[in-house]
Design a protein around this motif. Structure first.
Motif, PDB file in Angstrom:
ATOM      1  N   GLN A 187       7.155  74.166-116.067  1.00 51.68           N
ATOM      2  CA  GLN A 187       5.801  74.679-115.864  1.00 51.68           C
ATOM      3  C   GLN A 187       4.890  74.205-116.996  1.00 51.68           C
ATOM      4  O   GLN A 187       5.212  74.387-118.165  1.00 51.68           O
ATOM      5  CB  GLN A 187       5.822  76.205-115.816  1.00 51.68           C
ATOM      6  N   PRO A 188       3.730  73.628-116.669  1.00 50.89           N
ATOM      7  CA  PRO A 188       2.853  73.099-117.719  1.00 50.89           C
ATOM      8  C   PRO A 188       2.057  74.176-118.452  1.00 50.89           C
ATOM      9  O   PRO A 188       1.602  73.948-119.558  1.00 50.89           O
ATOM     10  CB  PRO A 188       1.915  72.172-116.951  1.00 50.89           C
ATOM     11  N   ILE A 189       1.894  75.351-117.849  1.00 47.08           N
ATOM     12  CA  ILE A 189       1.109  76.417-118.465  1.00 47.08           C
ATOM     13  C   ILE A 189       2.034  77.596-118.764  1.00 47.08           C
ATOM     14  O   ILE A 189       2.761  78.056-117.885  1.00 47.08           O
ATOM     15  CB  ILE A 189      -0.033  76.867-117.533  1.00 47.08           C
ATOM     16  N   LYS A 190       2.011  78.073-119.971  1.00 47.94           N
ATOM     17  CA  LYS A 190       2.831  79.211-120.380  1.00 47.94           C
ATOM     18  C   LYS A 190       1.973  80.473-120.453  1.00 47.94           C
ATOM     19  O   LYS A 190       0.965  80.503-121.144  1.00 47.94           O
ATOM     20  CB  LYS A 190       3.472  78.961-121.748  1.00 47.94           C
ATOM     21  N   LEU A 191       2.362  81.505-119.696  1.00 47.04           N
ATOM     22  CA  LEU A 191       1.648  82.774-119.697  1.00 47.04           C
ATOM     23  C   LEU A 191       2.551  83.854-120.294  1.00 47.04           C
ATOM     24  O   LEU A 191       3.745  83.885-120.030  1.00 47.04           O
ATOM     25  CB  LEU A 191       1.246  83.155-118.267  1.00 47.04           C
ATOM     26  N   THR A 192       1.986  84.751-121.092  1.00 45.76           N
ATOM     27  CA  THR A 192       2.808  85.751-121.768  1.00 45.76           C
ATOM     28  C   THR A 192       3.206  86.902-120.844  1.00 45.76           C
ATOM     29  O   THR A 192       4.323  87.395-120.908  1.00 45.76           O
ATOM     30  CB  THR A 192       2.073  86.320-122.991  1.00 45.76           C
ATOM     31  N   ARG A 193       2.323  87.338-119.957  1.00 46.44           N
ATOM     32  CA  ARG A 193       2.620  88.493-119.112  1.00 46.44           C
ATOM     33  C   ARG A 193       3.308  88.110-117.806  1.00 46.44           C
ATOM     34  O   ARG A 193       3.912  88.963-117.155  1.00 46.44           O
ATOM     35  CB  ARG A 193       1.348  89.265-118.834  1.00 46.44           C
ATOM     36  N   THR A 194       3.193  86.873-117.396  1.00 44.86           N
ATOM     37  CA  THR A 194       3.849  86.414-116.166  1.00 44.86           C
ATOM     38  C   THR A 194       4.603  85.117-116.453  1.00 44.86           C
ATOM     39  O   THR A 194       4.144  84.030-116.115  1.00 44.86           O
ATOM     40  CB  THR A 194       2.822  86.168-115.040  1.00 44.86           C
ATOM     41  N   PRO A 195       5.752  85.214-117.108  1.00 44.23           N
ATOM     42  CA  PRO A 195       6.500  84.006-117.434  1.00 44.23           C
ATOM     43  C   PRO A 195       7.015  83.316-116.157  1.00 44.23           C
ATOM     44  O   PRO A 195       7.268  83.951-115.147  1.00 44.23           O
ATOM     45  CB  PRO A 195       7.655  84.508-118.297  1.00 44.23           C
ATOM     46  N   SER A 196       7.139  82.022-116.238  1.00 49.03           N
ATOM     47  CA  SER A 196       7.633  81.252-115.091  1.00 49.03           C
ATOM     48  C   SER A 196       8.858  80.456-115.507  1.00 49.03           C
ATOM     49  O   SER A 196       9.154  80.303-116.686  1.00 49.03           O
ATOM     50  CB  SER A 196       6.541  80.316-114.590  1.00 49.03           C
ATOM     51  N   ARG A 197       9.566  79.955-114.501  1.00 50.46           N
ATOM     52  CA  ARG A 197      10.733  79.124-114.777  1.00 50.46           C
ATOM     53  C   ARG A 197      10.980  78.240-113.567  1.00 50.46           C
ATOM     54  O   ARG A 197      10.432  78.457-112.500  1.00 50.46           O
ATOM     55  CB  ARG A 197      11.957  79.974-115.075  1.00 50.46           C
ATOM     56  N   VAL A 198      11.830  77.248-113.740  1.00 53.29           N
ATOM     57  CA  VAL A 198      12.245  76.391-112.638  1.00 53.29           C
ATOM     58  C   VAL A 198      13.390  77.087-111.939  1.00 53.29           C
ATOM     59  O   VAL A 198      14.396  77.430-112.558  1.00 53.29           O
ATOM     60  CB  VAL A 198      12.666  75.000-113.155  1.00 53.29           C
ATOM     61  N   TYR A 199      13.251  77.363-110.631  1.00 54.64           N
ATOM     62  CA  TYR A 199      14.250  78.139-109.901  1.00 54.64           C
ATOM     63  C   TYR A 199      15.382  77.306-109.341  1.00 54.64           C
ATOM     64  O   TYR A 199      16.450  77.820-109.096  1.00 54.64           O
ATOM     65  CB  TYR A 199      13.581  78.906-108.758  1.00 54.64           C
ATOM     66  N   GLY A 200      15.163  76.056-109.097  1.00 54.92           N
ATOM     67  CA  GLY A 200      16.232  75.230-108.536  1.00 54.92           C
ATOM     68  C   GLY A 200      15.801  73.799-108.358  1.00 54.92           C
ATOM     69  O   GLY A 200      14.697  73.402-108.721  1.00 54.92           O
ATOM     70  N   ARG A 201      16.654  73.044-107.788  1.00 52.92           N
ATOM     71  CA  ARG A 201      16.433  71.620-107.626  1.00 52.92           C
ATOM     72  C   ARG A 201      15.577  71.344-106.393  1.00 52.92           C
ATOM     73  O   ARG A 201      15.388  72.202-105.548  1.00 52.92           O
ATOM     74  CB  ARG A 201      17.769  70.907-107.467  1.00 52.92           C
ATOM     75  N   GLY A 202      15.090  70.141-106.316  1.00 53.28           N
ATOM     76  CA  GLY A 202      14.384  69.697-105.124  1.00 53.28           C
ATOM     77  C   GLY A 202      15.393  69.347-104.038  1.00 53.28           C
ATOM     78  O   GLY A 202      16.587  69.182-104.304  1.00 53.28           O
ATOM     79  N   PRO A 203      14.966  69.231-102.796  1.00 56.17           N
ATOM     80  CA  PRO A 203      15.900  68.915-101.717  1.00 56.17           C
ATOM     81  C   PRO A 203      16.417  67.482-101.819  1.00 56.17           C
ATOM     82  O   PRO A 203      15.722  66.589-102.304  1.00 56.17           O
ATOM     83  CB  PRO A 203      15.055  69.099-100.448  1.00 56.17           C
ATOM     84  N   LEU A 204      17.643  67.289-101.385  1.00 56.61           N
ATOM     85  CA  LEU A 204      18.202  65.948-101.301  1.00 56.61           C
ATOM     86  C   LEU A 204      17.572  65.225-100.123  1.00 56.61           C
ATOM     87  O   LEU A 204      16.982  65.844 -99.232  1.00 56.61           O
ATOM     88  CB  LEU A 204      19.718  66.023-101.114  1.00 56.61           C
ATOM     89  N   LEU A 205      17.686  63.919-100.079  1.00 51.61           N
ATOM     90  CA  LEU A 205      17.111  63.121 -99.010  1.00 51.61           C
ATOM     91  C   LEU A 205      17.681  63.565 -97.667  1.00 51.61           C
ATOM     92  O   LEU A 205      18.893  63.567 -97.466  1.00 51.61           O
ATOM     93  CB  LEU A 205      17.400  61.638 -99.242  1.00 51.61           C
ATOM     94  N   GLY A 206      16.823  64.010 -96.769  1.00 51.16           N
ATOM     95  CA  GLY A 206      17.241  64.452 -95.445  1.00 51.16           C
ATOM     96  C   GLY A 206      17.744  65.880 -95.375  1.00 51.16           C
ATOM     97  O   GLY A 206      18.125  66.341 -94.308  1.00 51.16           O
TER      98      GLY A 206
END
Length: 52
Positions: free
Chosen positions: A19-38
């Motif tokens: 995530q390019p923007i960091k917020l203190t009250r609503t933290p974010s994270r990467v939840y998983g990978r992108g889909p594979l081809l097809g």
């Protein structure tokens, strides 16, 4: 920020952009990978749900 994510079929984790923007009250994270081809196409969904 770059985040390593486990990718099926790869021995090493794949690095993706976090995530390019960091917020203190609503933290974010990467939840998983992108889909594979097809992985999320119509044929794949029909096969996964046994609709054919």
């Amino acid at each position: 920020m770059l985040v390593p994510i486990e990718q099926p079929g790869s021995d090493t984790p794949v690095t993706v952009a976090g995530q390019p923007i960091k917020l203190t009250r609503t933290p974010s994270r990467v939840y998983g990978r992108g889909p594979l081809l097809g992985e999320h196409d119509v044929d794949g969904i029909i096969a996964e749900w046994n609709l054919a």
